[in-house]
Design a protein around this motif. Structure first.
Motif, PDB file in Angstrom:
ATOM      1  N   UNK A   6      17.867  -5.779  85.129  1.00 22.90           N
ATOM      2  CA  UNK A   6      17.857  -4.425  84.569  1.00 22.90           C
ATOM      3  C   UNK A   6      18.899  -3.553  85.260  1.00 22.90           C
ATOM      4  N   UNK A   7      19.073  -3.716  86.568  1.00 26.72           N
ATOM      5  CA  UNK A   7      20.087  -2.946  87.299  1.00 26.72           C
ATOM      6  C   UNK A   7      21.486  -3.281  86.778  1.00 26.72           C
ATOM      7  N   UNK A   8      21.742  -4.560  86.488  1.00 30.27           N
ATOM      8  CA  UNK A   8      23.034  -4.943  85.910  1.00 30.27           C
ATOM      9  C   UNK A   8      23.219  -4.278  84.549  1.00 30.27           C
ATOM     10  N   UNK A   9      22.213  -4.403  83.680  1.00 37.47           N
ATOM     11  CA  UNK A   9      22.305  -3.821  82.337  1.00 37.47           C
ATOM     12  C   UNK A   9      22.535  -2.314  82.400  1.00 37.47           C
ATOM     13  N   UNK A  10      21.826  -1.638  83.286  1.00 40.32           N
ATOM     14  CA  UNK A  10      21.979  -0.184  83.413  1.00 40.32           C
ATOM     15  C   UNK A  10      23.376   0.187  83.902  1.00 40.32           C
ATOM     16  N   UNK A  11      23.919  -0.580  84.847  1.00 43.85           N
ATOM     17  CA  UNK A  11      25.274  -0.325  85.348  1.00 43.85           C
ATOM     18  C   UNK A  11      26.299  -0.556  84.234  1.00 43.85           C
ATOM     19  N   UNK A  12      26.085  -1.565  83.432  1.00 43.53           N
ATOM     20  CA  UNK A  12      26.985  -1.856  82.313  1.00 43.53           C
ATOM     21  C   UNK A  12      26.974  -0.702  81.309  1.00 43.53           C
ATOM     22  N   UNK A  13      25.809  -0.168  81.038  1.00 40.48           N
ATOM     23  CA  UNK A  13      25.716   0.991  80.131  1.00 40.48           C
ATOM     24  C   UNK A  13      26.456   2.195  80.706  1.00 40.48           C
ATOM     25  N   UNK A  14      26.251   2.453  82.003  1.00 37.57           N
ATOM     26  CA  UNK A  14      26.922   3.595  82.644  1.00 37.57           C
ATOM     27  C   UNK A  14      28.437   3.436  82.615  1.00 37.57           C
ATOM     28  N   UNK A  15      28.921   2.196  82.649  1.00 33.20           N
ATOM     29  CA  UNK A  15      30.368   1.946  82.609  1.00 33.20           C
ATOM     30  C   UNK A  15      30.953   2.260  81.235  1.00 33.20           C
ATOM     31  N   UNK A  61      22.202 -17.473  82.263  1.00 26.92           N
ATOM     32  CA  UNK A  61      21.181 -18.512  82.287  1.00 26.92           C
ATOM     33  C   UNK A  61      20.056 -18.178  81.316  1.00 26.92           C
ATOM     34  N   UNK A  62      19.260 -19.166  80.967  1.00 27.95           N
ATOM     35  CA  UNK A  62      18.150 -18.955  80.037  1.00 27.95           C
ATOM     36  C   UNK A  62      17.190 -17.892  80.569  1.00 27.95           C
ATOM     37  N   UNK A  63      16.859 -17.941  81.854  1.00 27.66           N
ATOM     38  CA  UNK A  63      15.955 -16.941  82.415  1.00 27.66           C
ATOM     39  C   UNK A  63      16.521 -15.542  82.320  1.00 27.66           C
ATOM     40  N   UNK A  64      17.784 -15.396  82.622  1.00 31.59           N
ATOM     41  CA  UNK A  64      18.457 -14.099  82.530  1.00 31.59           C
ATOM     42  C   UNK A  64      18.474 -13.612  81.084  1.00 31.59           C
ATOM     43  N   UNK A  65      18.728 -14.523  80.160  1.00 30.62           N
ATOM     44  CA  UNK A  65      18.760 -14.167  78.748  1.00 30.62           C
ATOM     45  C   UNK A  65      17.377 -13.717  78.260  1.00 30.62           C
ATOM     46  N   UNK A  66      16.328 -14.409  78.711  1.00 31.79           N
ATOM     47  CA  UNK A  66      14.973 -14.008  78.313  1.00 31.79           C
ATOM     48  C   UNK A  66      14.639 -12.629  78.859  1.00 31.79           C
ATOM     49  N   UNK A  67      15.047 -12.350  80.101  1.00 34.70           N
ATOM     50  CA  UNK A  67      14.792 -11.025  80.682  1.00 34.70           C
ATOM     51  C   UNK A  67      15.559  -9.955  79.908  1.00 34.70           C
ATOM     52  N   UNK A  68      16.834 -10.185  79.630  1.00 30.94           N
ATOM     53  CA  UNK A  68      17.618  -9.198  78.882  1.00 30.94           C
ATOM     54  C   UNK A  68      17.010  -8.952  77.498  1.00 30.94           C
ATOM     55  N   UNK A  69      16.559  -9.996  76.839  1.00 31.53           N
ATOM     56  CA  UNK A  69      15.923  -9.850  75.527  1.00 31.53           C
ATOM     57  C   UNK A  69      14.635  -9.044  75.643  1.00 31.53           C
ATOM     58  N   UNK A 101      15.984 -21.678  74.704  1.00 30.99           N
ATOM     59  CA  UNK A 101      17.398 -21.302  74.636  1.00 30.99           C
ATOM     60  C   UNK A 101      18.217 -22.530  75.024  1.00 30.99           C
ATOM     61  N   UNK A 102      18.981 -23.038  74.084  1.00 31.71           N
ATOM     62  CA  UNK A 102      19.743 -24.252  74.321  1.00 31.71           C
ATOM     63  C   UNK A 102      20.997 -24.007  75.161  1.00 31.71           C
ATOM     64  N   UNK A 103      21.502 -25.059  75.753  1.00 36.43           N
ATOM     65  CA  UNK A 103      22.755 -24.974  76.508  1.00 36.43           C
ATOM     66  C   UNK A 103      23.874 -24.567  75.557  1.00 36.43           C
ATOM     67  N   UNK A 104      24.656 -23.574  75.968  1.00 31.57           N
ATOM     68  CA  UNK A 104      25.747 -23.085  75.138  1.00 31.57           C
ATOM     69  C   UNK A 104      25.313 -22.166  74.010  1.00 31.57           C
ATOM     70  N   UNK A 105      24.019 -21.888  73.909  1.00 37.29           N
ATOM     71  CA  UNK A 105      23.510 -21.026  72.830  1.00 37.29           C
ATOM     72  C   UNK A 105      23.964 -19.583  73.030  1.00 37.29           C
ATOM     73  N   UNK A 106      24.203 -18.908  71.921  1.00 34.81           N
ATOM     74  CA  UNK A 106      24.624 -17.507  71.918  1.00 34.81           C
ATOM     75  C   UNK A 106      23.493 -16.654  71.348  1.00 34.81           C
ATOM     76  N   UNK A 107      23.220 -15.543  72.016  1.00 39.77           N
ATOM     77  CA  UNK A 107      22.206 -14.588  71.580  1.00 39.77           C
ATOM     78  C   UNK A 107      22.856 -13.198  71.596  1.00 39.77           C
ATOM     79  N   UNK A 108      22.734 -12.463  70.515  1.00 40.44           N
ATOM     80  CA  UNK A 108      23.348 -11.143  70.417  1.00 40.44           C
ATOM     81  C   UNK A 108      22.258 -10.075  70.421  1.00 40.44           C
ATOM     82  N   UNK A 109      22.406  -9.104  71.326  1.00 38.43           N
ATOM     83  CA  UNK A 109      21.500  -7.953  71.410  1.00 38.43           C
ATOM     84  C   UNK A 109      22.279  -6.706  71.056  1.00 38.43           C
ATOM     85  N   UNK A 110      21.771  -5.936  70.113  1.00 36.39           N
ATOM     86  CA  UNK A 110      22.434  -4.686  69.697  1.00 36.39           C
ATOM     87  C   UNK A 110      21.481  -3.525  69.874  1.00 36.39           C
TER      88      UNK A 110
END
Length: 180
Positions: A121-130, A140-148, A170-179
């Motif tokens: 969440x700290x990474x995501x918030x910093x990215x938004x502030x940027x 990683x799959x765990x990171x992707x699940x947390x972001x989702x 979440x498969x290896x190489x899988x792409x997930x888009x969050x808007x």
């Protein structure tokens, strides 16, 4: 903000092994296949690229040929003493203790799910502030699940529980888009 999340290619590890934070490479062929798929989809294009500093993500990020920013907040969960052990060799009582307290239990003495959610969440918030309207994240799959789960809203504790409770699909190489 739009986040394009990409799971790293399959690492060089035997099936059934717990390997969260363990740093390991992937095969050149697996990297080339995922990179080709991403390029065919027009990625990364002009998007800023961020990646976990673990080798399996760094290799893919560099194969894309775009500048990449490594950020430890995107790393997979640290499973402590469970790392590189077969899941079936981890005592059932330890796995049950984790299942009974997903937020606070530290598997193998490593990181708990709440700590993972807080750093992601700290990474995501910093990215938004940027002010980036979009970004490509290689993680990683765990990171992707947390972001989702964070994207779905609610408190950080609720998001952490949703991420930890969701099946790993979440498969290896899988792409997930969050808007937003």
């Amino acid at each position: 903000m739009q986040l394009i999340l990409v799971r790293h290619p399959q690492p060089d590890v035997a099936p059934g092994i717990c390997y969260g934070r363990t740093d390991m490479p992937t095969s050149i062929d697996a990297i080339a296949a995922v990179a080709a798929s991403l390029r065919a989809a027009g990625l990364p294009g002009a998007l800023p690229v961020f990646a976990s500093p673990l080798l399996r993500c760094v290799q893919l990020a560099r194969a894309l040929g775009a500048p990449v920013t490594l950020d430890a907040r995107l790393a997979e969960m640290d499973f402590g003493a469970w790392e590189m052990r077969p899941w079936e060799a981890i005592a059932r009582a330890e796995v049950d203790a984790w299942a009974a307290d997903l937020l606070h239990y530290r598997p193998g003495g490593g990181e708990n799910v709440l700590a993972v959610a807080q750093r992601v969440a700290a990474f995501r918030d910093a990215l938004r502030r940027a002010g980036h309207p979009a970004a490509l994240l290689i993680c990683h799959a765990g990171t992707m699940r947390v972001l989702s789960a964070l994207h779905a809203g609610g408190s950080i504790e609720e998001a952490a529980l949703r991420a930890a409770s969701s099946p790993h699909r979440i498969g290896y190489g899988e792409v997930l888009v969050l808007k937003d």
